[in-house]
Scaffold this active site. Structure first.
Site, short mmCIF file in Angstrom:
data_model
loop_
_atom_site.label_atom_id
_atom_site.label_comp_id
_atom_site.label_asym_id
_atom_site.label_seq_id
_atom_site.Cartn_x
_atom_site.Cartn_y
_atom_site.Cartn_z
N ASP A 148 0.85 -1.19 0.00
CA ASP A 148 0.00 0.00 0.00
C ASP A 148 0.90 1.25 0.00
OD1 ASP A 148 -3.22 0.55 0.99
OD2 ASP A 148 -1.79 2.21 1.11
N ILE A 149 0.49 2.25 -0.78
CA ILE A 149 1.29 3.47 -0.92
C ILE A 149 1.30 4.28 0.37
CG2 ILE A 149 -0.51 5.05 -1.75
CD1 ILE A 149 1.43 5.89 -3.98
N ASN B 243 -12.83 -3.08 2.51
CA ASN B 243 -13.73 -1.94 2.66
C ASN B 243 -14.66 -1.93 1.45
OD1 ASN B 243 -12.39 -1.08 5.00
ND2 ASN B 243 -10.87 0.03 3.79
N GLY C 114 -15.83 2.76 3.61
CA GLY C 114 -14.54 3.42 3.48
C GLY C 114 -13.77 3.04 2.24
N GLN C 115 -14.44 2.48 1.24
CA GLN C 115 -13.75 2.10 0.01
C GLN C 115 -13.43 3.34 -0.81
OE1 GLN C 115 -15.85 -0.75 -2.45
NE2 GLN C 115 -14.21 -0.85 -3.96
N SER C 116 -12.14 3.52 -1.14
CA SER C 116 -11.75 4.71 -1.90
C SER C 116 -11.27 4.38 -3.31
CB SER C 116 -10.65 5.47 -1.16
OG SER C 116 -9.48 4.69 -1.05
N HIS D 86 -10.36 -4.98 -3.59
CA HIS D 86 -9.03 -5.21 -3.01
C HIS D 86 -9.17 -5.58 -1.54
CE1 HIS D 86 -10.01 -0.92 -2.62
NE2 HIS D 86 -9.40 -0.96 -1.46
N HIS E 271 -6.93 -5.66 2.10
CA HIS E 271 -5.75 -5.21 2.83
C HIS E 271 -5.27 -6.35 3.73
CE1 HIS E 271 -6.72 -0.76 2.25
NE2 HIS E 271 -7.92 -1.29 2.04
P1 AMP Z 1 -9.62 1.51 0.34
O1 AMP Z 1 -9.65 2.79 1.11
O2 AMP Z 1 -10.04 0.31 1.12
O3 AMP Z 1 -10.33 1.64 -0.98
O4 AMP Z 1 -8.10 1.23 0.03
C1 AMP Z 1 -7.43 1.81 -1.04
C2 AMP Z 1 -5.97 1.77 -0.68
O5 AMP Z 1 -5.22 1.96 -1.86
C3 AMP Z 1 -5.53 2.82 0.31
O6 AMP Z 1 -5.00 2.19 1.47
C4 AMP Z 1 -4.47 3.62 -0.45
O7 AMP Z 1 -3.39 4.01 0.37
C5 AMP Z 1 -4.04 2.62 -1.51
N1 AMP Z 1 -3.50 3.18 -2.74
C6 AMP Z 1 -3.98 4.20 -3.47
N2 AMP Z 1 -3.22 4.40 -4.56
C7 AMP Z 1 -2.23 3.48 -4.52
C8 AMP Z 1 -1.13 3.16 -5.36
N3 AMP Z 1 -0.85 3.85 -6.48
N4 AMP Z 1 -0.29 2.16 -4.99
C9 AMP Z 1 -0.54 1.47 -3.86
N5 AMP Z 1 -1.57 1.70 -3.04
C10 AMP Z 1 -2.40 2.69 -3.35
#
Ligand code: AMP
Ligand code: ZN
Length: 114
Positions: free
Chosen positions: A30-31, A87, A93-95, A100, A102
């Site tokens: 994760d970034i 999420n 909390g899905q962004s 995916h 975690h």
């Molecule tokens: P969620 O909030 O459950 O949708 O998780 C999305 C995750 O993707 C978050 O923890 C972000 O930090 C991660 N994320 C977003 N962009 C990237 C990326 N380019 N490389 C790796 N992780 C990312």
């Protein structure tokens, strides 16, 4: 899928170091790590969320969990414990709109989540 961040990572249009890859999934850090181990495990096929997987493709979930178990062993957090999180949707909390999971571990994790 066009304009999907994680599809672009799968297709290597956006560089990312894959920790694991097979014919169905990839895993990468994760970034914005929230724990010493914070790995994302995603299907190569695009699904918007857990709710958007057709019934006949739900076995991807057990496969992702199996990869999570393997990565937890690789990181030596299988004994201490870890968390696998999905999420789903806005209040979940899905962004990122590509399914995916975690894998979080390497420290004591709090409960309940915020
Ligand atoms: P969620 O909030 O459950 O949708 O998780 C999305 C995750 O993707 C978050 O923890 C972000 O930090 C991660 N994320 C977003 N962009 C990237 C990326 N380019 N490389 C790796 N992780 C990312
Ligand atoms: Zn996608």
């Amino acid at each position: 899928m066009k304009d999907c961040l994680f599809c672009k990572i799968v297709e290597k249009e956006i560089p990312s170091d894959f920790i694991f890859e097979d014919d169905r999934v990839v895993a990468f850090n994760d970034i914005s790590p929230q724990a010493p181990t914070h790995i994302l495990i995603i299907p190569k096929e695009h699904f918007n969320s857990l709710m958007d997987i057709p019934d006949d493709k739900l076995d991807i979930i057990s496969h992702i969990h199996n990869v999570a178990r393997k990565l937890a062993q690789d990181r030596k957090i299988d004994g201490s414990g870890f968390r696998v999180v999905n999420n789903c949707g806005k209040e979940g909390g899905q962004s990122v709109g590509h399914l995916h999971y975690h894998l979080l571990g390497g420290r004591q994790l709090a409960w309940p989540p915020g």
